[in-house]
Structures are given as C-alpha cells and as structure tokens.
Design a protein around this motif. Structure first.
Motif, PDB file in Angstrom:
ATOM      1  N   SER A  44       0.849  -1.196   0.000  1.00  9.91           N
ATOM      2  CA  SER A  44       0.000   0.000   0.000  1.00  9.91           C
ATOM      3  C   SER A  44       0.880   1.239   0.000  1.00  9.91           C
ATOM      4  O   SER A  44       2.065   1.185   0.348  1.00  9.91           O
ATOM      5  N   THR A  59      -3.774   9.586  -4.727  1.00 11.66           N
ATOM      6  CA  THR A  59      -4.256   8.216  -4.845  1.00 11.66           C
ATOM      7  C   THR A  59      -3.789   7.414  -3.639  1.00 11.66           C
ATOM      8  O   THR A  59      -2.602   7.385  -3.327  1.00 11.66           O
ATOM      9  N   ARG A  61      -3.510   3.741  -2.564  1.00 13.31           N
ATOM     10  CA  ARG A  61      -3.579   2.360  -3.065  1.00 13.31           C
ATOM     11  C   ARG A  61      -3.381   1.395  -1.903  1.00 13.31           C
ATOM     12  O   ARG A  61      -2.440   1.538  -1.118  1.00 13.31           O
ATOM     13  N   ILE A  64      -2.706  -4.503  -2.146  1.00 17.05           N
ATOM     14  CA  ILE A  64      -2.020  -5.054  -3.323  1.00 17.05           C
ATOM     15  C   ILE A  64      -1.629  -6.505  -3.055  1.00 17.05           C
ATOM     16  O   ILE A  64      -0.995  -6.807  -2.044  1.00 17.05           O
ATOM     17  N   TYR A  75      -5.685  -4.773  -6.439  1.00 12.97           N
ATOM     18  CA  TYR A  75      -5.468  -3.617  -5.572  1.00 12.97           C
ATOM     19  C   TYR A  75      -6.712  -2.742  -5.607  1.00 12.97           C
ATOM     20  O   TYR A  75      -7.564  -2.878  -6.497  1.00 12.97           O
ATOM     21  N   GLN A  76      -6.802  -1.842  -4.657  1.00  9.41           N
ATOM     22  CA  GLN A  76      -7.870  -0.838  -4.647  1.00  9.41           C
ATOM     23  C   GLN A  76      -7.254   0.550  -4.581  1.00  9.41           C
ATOM     24  O   GLN A  76      -6.384   0.811  -3.759  1.00  9.41           O
ATOM     25  N   ASP A  77      -7.708   1.430  -5.470  1.00 10.77           N
ATOM     26  CA  ASP A  77      -7.289   2.827  -5.478  1.00 10.77           C
ATOM     27  C   ASP A  77      -8.461   3.710  -5.067  1.00 10.77           C
ATOM     28  O   ASP A  77      -9.590   3.514  -5.537  1.00 10.77           O
TER      29      ASP A  77
END
Length: 232
Positions: A44, A59, A61, A64, A75-77
């Motif tokens: 992250s 951003t 993130r 991951i 992953y998430q953004d």
C-alpha cells in the motif's frame, strides 16, 4: 522518514521533466506511507501527483496482492482531486468485478493480456446539493470494465489494440480498438474503434481517430487538434 526500520523505502519525491519535440512538462510525484508484505513486496501507499496542465491528485492504493511471479493480482485505489473537482471521489478495484476477485492474465513478457476493473464515482460531500434536486447525494455511478485480447508492438512494446466491454446503468458497450499508432513522444496518432451496445442492438459504429497534425498536442502533452470520422 524516507526509510523504515527494515531499510525499505517509505517516503520519497520524484521530479520528472520532459522537454523537446514540442513538449515542456514537469511532473512531481510524492509517494509516502509505503507498506510492505512479509515477502518485501509493496502492499500500500499514498501518492500525490502534480503535473503541469492537470489538476493535482492523490491516490491511496491498498490491498495489493501478487501471484507467484510477482505480478499484481489485485489492488484498490481511492482517487481524489486536490484541485478542481474536489468533491469527486473515485474508487477503482483492479482484479475485481463488483462481486469477487477476477485474476488478470499476463503474457510471457509480463505484459497484461486481460483484466477486470470495477469503478465507483461518488460525491464526497454529502452536505451540498450541487444539482439542486433536493438530494445531497449528487453522484453515485458504478462501471465494470473488462479489457482483453490486449496486443503489443513486438519492437516498442506499445499497446496496439484490445477489446473492452463496459457495463454501466444497465447497459453494456463493447469497443474493439485496433491499429493504435504513436508519435515519437508516445502520444497516440491514430486508431480505429468498432463499437456495439446493448442499448442499440443491431447497430455498429466505426470511429477513426486521427491526431497526426503538427498541433495535435500542446506543450503539456494535452490533446489540442484531432479529427474523428464516425460511420454507423
């Protein structure tokens, strides 16, 4: 705090200048709060991007994960604008279809062949009624994107085509993009899209995009002059 107690990079800033061939752009990237999993892989971070001619963005993130080759699975953004449209918050989950994780695929050179992405665009400020409809939740839109059959130029490695399906608001649109050509700066000069939609069954649109004019891009790399021909 540039390095953590394991000697891993934790916080840095990178300044990139692109000049020549009509381009004059500076990009400042700051990445901080970098964390790692037990294998030493990045899991992250928070990244702030400040590029000439664009709104400053941040951003975050997280989550991951990797396959056994070290290629990203998920992953998430969470993206916010620090300038301009500051009330917009966009959440993008790579390797996720809104219900479950979907593994991306890679070719033997480690390049993406296909992936799934789920995006939610939301109003970050629920105290204001921006469109005067007596509802302070002014935006909530979800989009599912599946991109597959990604092709690359064997010499440059640049993407030359793909098939992309987007589902939003109970309709689905599929675009087959072919013959992507780039200039010496890596900016797109031309491509052809063939588009079909569940909203208009039986109708096929073909769009030819050309940005091969001397002034197609400005000195910030932004599109300035192009031609689009559409046939239905």
């Amino acid at each position: 705090d540039s390095y953590n107690d394991k000697g891993q990079l934790f916080h840095y800033q990178e300044t990139k200048s692109e000049t020549g061939l009509g381009l004059d752009v500076t990009t400042i990237t700051t990445r901080e709060a970098i964390s790692y999993n037990d294998s030493g892989q990045m899991s992250s971070y928070i990244e702030t991007l400040d590029r000439d001619g664009q709104a400053k963005t941040q951003t975050t993130r997280s989550g991951i994960t990797y396959n056994t080759l070290g290629q990203i699975k998920y992953y998430q953004d969470v993206l916010t604008n620090l300038e301009g449209a500051t009330d917009l918050i966009t959440t993008v989950a790579f390797g996720y279809d809104g219900v479950q994780q979907v593994l991306p695929t890679y070719d033997t050179k480690g390049r993406l062949l296909s992936y799934t992405e789920y995006k939610i665009e939301d109003d970050n400020d629920k105290t204001k009624d921006l469109n005067n409809d007596k509802d302070t939740d002014d935006l909530t839109v979800s989009t599912l994107t599946v991109r597959e059959s990604i092709a690359y130029d064997p010499v440059t490695g640049q993407m030359t085509g793909y098939t992309e399906t987007q589902a939003k608001d109970n309709q689905s649109t599929t675009a087959i993009r072919e013959d992507i050509v780039y200039n010496l700066l890596g900016q797109i000069k031309s491509y052809t899209d063939t588009i079909t939609s569940t909203l208009t069954p039986g109708l096929t649109q073909t769009i030819t995009f050309i940005a091969d004019f001397p002034d197609s891009y400005n000195d910030k790399g932004q599109l300035f002059h192009y031609q689009e021909t559409k046939s239905e």
